[in-house]
Design a protein around this motif. Sequence first.
Motif, PDB file in Angstrom:
ATOM      1  N   ASN A 112       0.828  -1.208   0.000  1.00  0.00           N
ATOM      2  CA  ASN A 112       0.000   0.000   0.000  1.00  0.00           C
ATOM      3  C   ASN A 112       0.863   1.259   0.000  1.00  0.00           C
ATOM      4  OD1 ASN A 112      -2.400  -1.405  -0.047  1.00  0.00           O
ATOM      5  ND2 ASN A 112      -2.639  -1.400   2.171  1.00  0.00           N
TER       6      ASN A 112
ATOM      7  N   TYR B  57       2.334   1.637  -3.536  1.00  0.00           N
ATOM      8  CA  TYR B  57       1.320   2.121  -4.475  1.00  0.00           C
ATOM      9  C   TYR B  57       1.026   3.598  -4.238  1.00  0.00           C
ATOM     10  CZ  TYR B  57      -0.160  -2.099  -6.958  1.00  0.00           C
ATOM     11  OH  TYR B  57      -0.212  -3.182  -7.791  1.00  0.00           O
ATOM     12  N   THR B  58       0.925   3.995  -2.983  1.00  0.00           N
ATOM     13  CA  THR B  58       0.621   5.388  -2.672  1.00  0.00           C
ATOM     14  C   THR B  58       1.744   6.313  -3.111  1.00  0.00           C
ATOM     15  OG1 THR B  58      -0.759   4.715  -0.806  1.00  0.00           O
ATOM     16  CG2 THR B  58       0.012   6.985  -0.817  1.00  0.00           C
TER      17      THR B  58
ATOM     18  N   ALA C 200      -4.117   1.693 -10.443  1.00  0.00           N
ATOM     19  CA  ALA C 200      -4.359   1.412  -9.026  1.00  0.00           C
ATOM     20  C   ALA C 200      -3.575   2.370  -8.140  1.00  0.00           C
ATOM     21  CB  ALA C 200      -4.000  -0.038  -8.699  1.00  0.00           C
TER      22      ALA C 200
ATOM     23  N   SER D 186      -5.240   5.820  -8.179  1.00  0.00           N
ATOM     24  CA  SER D 186      -6.469   5.776  -7.397  1.00  0.00           C
ATOM     25  C   SER D 186      -6.172   5.791  -5.899  1.00  0.00           C
ATOM     26  CB  SER D 186      -7.265   4.527  -7.778  1.00  0.00           C
ATOM     27  OG  SER D 186      -8.379   4.388  -6.946  1.00  0.00           O
ATOM     28  N   GLN D 187      -5.236   4.968  -5.471  1.00  0.00           N
ATOM     29  CA  GLN D 187      -4.893   4.895  -4.054  1.00  0.00           C
ATOM     30  C   GLN D 187      -4.266   6.204  -3.581  1.00  0.00           C
ATOM     31  OE1 GLN D 187      -3.248   1.247  -2.843  1.00  0.00           O
ATOM     32  NE2 GLN D 187      -2.583   1.988  -0.858  1.00  0.00           N
TER      33      GLN D 187
ATOM     34  N   ALA E  49      -7.005   8.874  -3.153  1.00  0.00           N
ATOM     35  CA  ALA E  49      -7.779   8.635  -1.927  1.00  0.00           C
ATOM     36  C   ALA E  49      -6.981   9.033  -0.691  1.00  0.00           C
ATOM     37  CB  ALA E  49      -8.194   7.167  -1.844  1.00  0.00           C
ATOM     38  N   THR E  50      -5.713   8.694  -0.670  1.00  0.00           N
ATOM     39  CA  THR E  50      -4.857   9.033   0.474  1.00  0.00           C
ATOM     40  C   THR E  50      -4.677  10.542   0.597  1.00  0.00           C
ATOM     41  OG1 THR E  50      -3.689   6.935   0.278  1.00  0.00           O
ATOM     42  CG2 THR E  50      -2.583   8.672   1.506  1.00  0.00           C
TER      43      THR E  50
END
Length: 119
Positions: free
Chosen positions: A10, A13-14, A43, A46-47, A50-51
């Motif tokens: 995570n 990805y962020t 992905a 998107s992540q 959101a973060t």
Amino acid sequence: MPTVIEQAKNAAYTSVGINLLVTDALVGREVSAPNQLAEHAAAARSQAAATLTDFRGRTEPLATKVAERLPEQVADAMQTGRNAAWSFIGIDAPKPAKATTAKKTTKKAAKKTNAEQAG
């Protein structure tokens, strides 16, 4: 161990997603990724979005409190710059806090005051 691996994934990805969002904003369009990475890039974007939205939602109230203590011109410049930076990478402003929280607090305080007076 799977939890640690999931957290690392995570985080990766962020961080990659934030870099992609900033790069997209600088270039003025979504930067393409090789075919085998396109799904991962989507992905990550998107992540990251959101973060960053969550992060902005948590920091805006603090920034507003700081701005209230500054001279009006400085506070306005700070708010303008902050909004421009966030909109540059496409992160929307957080929705204002609901008024129900204040009502609940007021009701609790009134109940406590009534209980103290009765007791």
